[in-house]
Design an enzyme around this catalytic site. Sequence first.
Site, PDB file in Angstrom:
ATOM      1  N   HIS A 166       0.862  -1.178   0.000  1.00 17.35           N
ATOM      2  CA  HIS A 166       0.000   0.000   0.000  1.00 17.35           C
ATOM      3  C   HIS A 166       0.899   1.229   0.000  1.00 17.35           C
ATOM      4  CE1 HIS A 166      -3.525  -2.490   1.831  1.00 17.35           C
ATOM      5  NE2 HIS A 166      -3.574  -2.463   0.511  1.00 17.35           N
ATOM      6  N   GLU A 169       1.904   3.642   3.026  1.00 13.14           N
ATOM      7  CA  GLU A 169       2.415   3.045   4.262  1.00 13.14           C
ATOM      8  C   GLU A 169       3.943   3.064   4.261  1.00 13.14           C
ATOM      9  OE1 GLU A 169       0.345  -0.701   4.716  1.00 13.14           O
ATOM     10  OE2 GLU A 169      -1.601   0.279   4.527  1.00 13.14           O
ATOM     11  N   HIS A 297       2.676  -3.929   6.937  1.00  9.56           N
ATOM     12  CA  HIS A 297       1.720  -2.837   6.728  1.00  9.56           C
ATOM     13  C   HIS A 297       1.815  -1.856   7.897  1.00  9.56           C
ATOM     14  CE1 HIS A 297      -0.879  -4.467   3.378  1.00  9.56           C
ATOM     15  NE2 HIS A 297      -0.233  -5.571   3.732  1.00  9.56           N
ATOM     16  N   GLU A 371       0.986  -5.012  11.278  1.00  8.23           N
ATOM     17  CA  GLU A 371       0.478  -3.647  11.166  1.00  8.23           C
ATOM     18  C   GLU A 371       1.302  -2.820  12.139  1.00  8.23           C
ATOM     19  OE1 GLU A 371      -1.876  -1.959   9.548  1.00  8.23           O
ATOM     20  OE2 GLU A 371      -2.964  -3.508   8.426  1.00  8.23           O
TER      21      GLU A 371
END
Length: 418
Positions: A166, A169, A297, A371
Site C-alpha cells: 500500500h 504506508e 503494513h 500492522e
Amino acid sequence: MVKPSRPLGVVLALLLPVLLALTVTAPARAAAPGTAAKQYLVSGPATAGQRTAVARTGAAIDAVRPDGTLEVSAIPSEIAAIRKLGHTVTVLAAPKPSATAAATSYHTFAEMQASLNATVAAYPQIARKVVIGQSYQGRDIVGVKISDNVATDENEPEALYIANIHARERLTAETALDLIATLTQGYAGNTRIRDLVNTREIWIFPMVNPDGQVYDMTSDTQPGRMWRKNRQPAAVDLNRNFPYRWGCCGGSSGNSGSETYRGPSAESAPETRVLTNFVRSRVVGGRQQIKVFLDIHSYGNLVLWPFGYTYSDTVPGALSADEEATHRTIGRQLAASNGFTPQQASDLYITDGTTDDWTWGDQRIFSFTFELGGGGFYPAPSRIDALVAGVRDSLLRMTEYADCPYRAIGKQAQYCSA
C-alpha cells in the site's frame, strides 16, 4: 535504526521519480484525477461482524482505536452506506507536514534503489540484488537476497518479507530497509545474525508497489497524497488482488473507485503477478522453499495470520488444528516481542484476495502480517528510528522459525524430520 547507506549520488537520481510522476495515469473514477479517498472516524462498530459490514461498503479500515472506533479511508458513496448502517461518521483532519523534516526523510524509490546498490557493493558475499519484474509503469520491483554463498541456490529454508504494497504506508519500507541493514551490518559481529544468514536464504522487497509509492511521495503537499493502490487506469488494491478466494466473501470491492477495489480478475495487477510468479518460482523439486512470509503494513499495532476470508479458526483441507496452532503460537510470540496485538486476520474484519491468504492457502507458507504503529501513515521522521527498532527482534524471531515453524508447538519431529 541501523542506517542504510544513502549515497550522495542519490540527489541526481531523485529527478527520475519526479519526472515519472508527471506521466502517471489517473485511475478510472468520478473524482478528480489522482484524488485519494478521505479519512473518517466511524463510531459504533463493536464486533468483527460490524467492522466487516463497514468494510463491505468498500471503505478501507485503516486502524481500530483502543476505544473501538474506526479510522477509515472512503469515498462519499461509502460514507453514505456506513451512515445507513447506523454509525456516526466524522471527517478526520488531513495529515500535516512534520515540523522537523520534510517527507524526503523517508526513502524515495530512487533512494531505496541506491541503498540496495550500496548494500550489495559493501557485502557482496552475503547480499545480492534481485529484480523480479516490473510494475504497471515499468519500474523495477527490486529487493535483495541475503545468505552466505548468496550467489548459489542452496538447499536452505527461505524467508520472504515484502513491504509498501500500500503506497502510503511508508514506514513499512523503512522497516524492510532496516532489516536489510541489520542482517548485513550485523553479520560479522553478531552470532545470532550470523547463524541466521548462514542457514537461511532471506528475500526482502522494500517497495512492491513502486508506482503508487512514487505517486504518493511526489505530492505537491506534504506529507503525501494518502494514495493506497497501484497506478493502473482503474487502480487496484494489490492486497485484494491475490488468487486465493479472490472476491469470495465480501472482503473487497468491485467498485473501481473504492480503496479496496480488487481488480477485474485475480492477478489482474502486474505487481501481483510479479509477486505470485516469484513465490511459485521458489518451488524446487516439488517443494516450496519459502517457509515463512511477512507482509509489512501500517498502522494498527497488530500481528495477523490467516485466514482473512472466514471467521473459522480451522478449515478442512486448508488449515488444520496443528497449522492454526502453529500460526497462533508464533503470532503471539512475535507480538510479545514487539508489543502488538496478535489475532487471526478475520478477528479484525473479513478480507479476501490478500497476500497472506494466498501464500498460506495456495503455497502452504506460514504467513503473517505486521500492522506497524505510528498512529498514522506518515509518522514524523523523528520517530522512524524508534518505531523501526521496536519490531527488529520480532523480525529476527520470525526468520529463526524458517527451519521448522512447527517447532513453535513442539511438533518438529512429526513434521520436519524428513
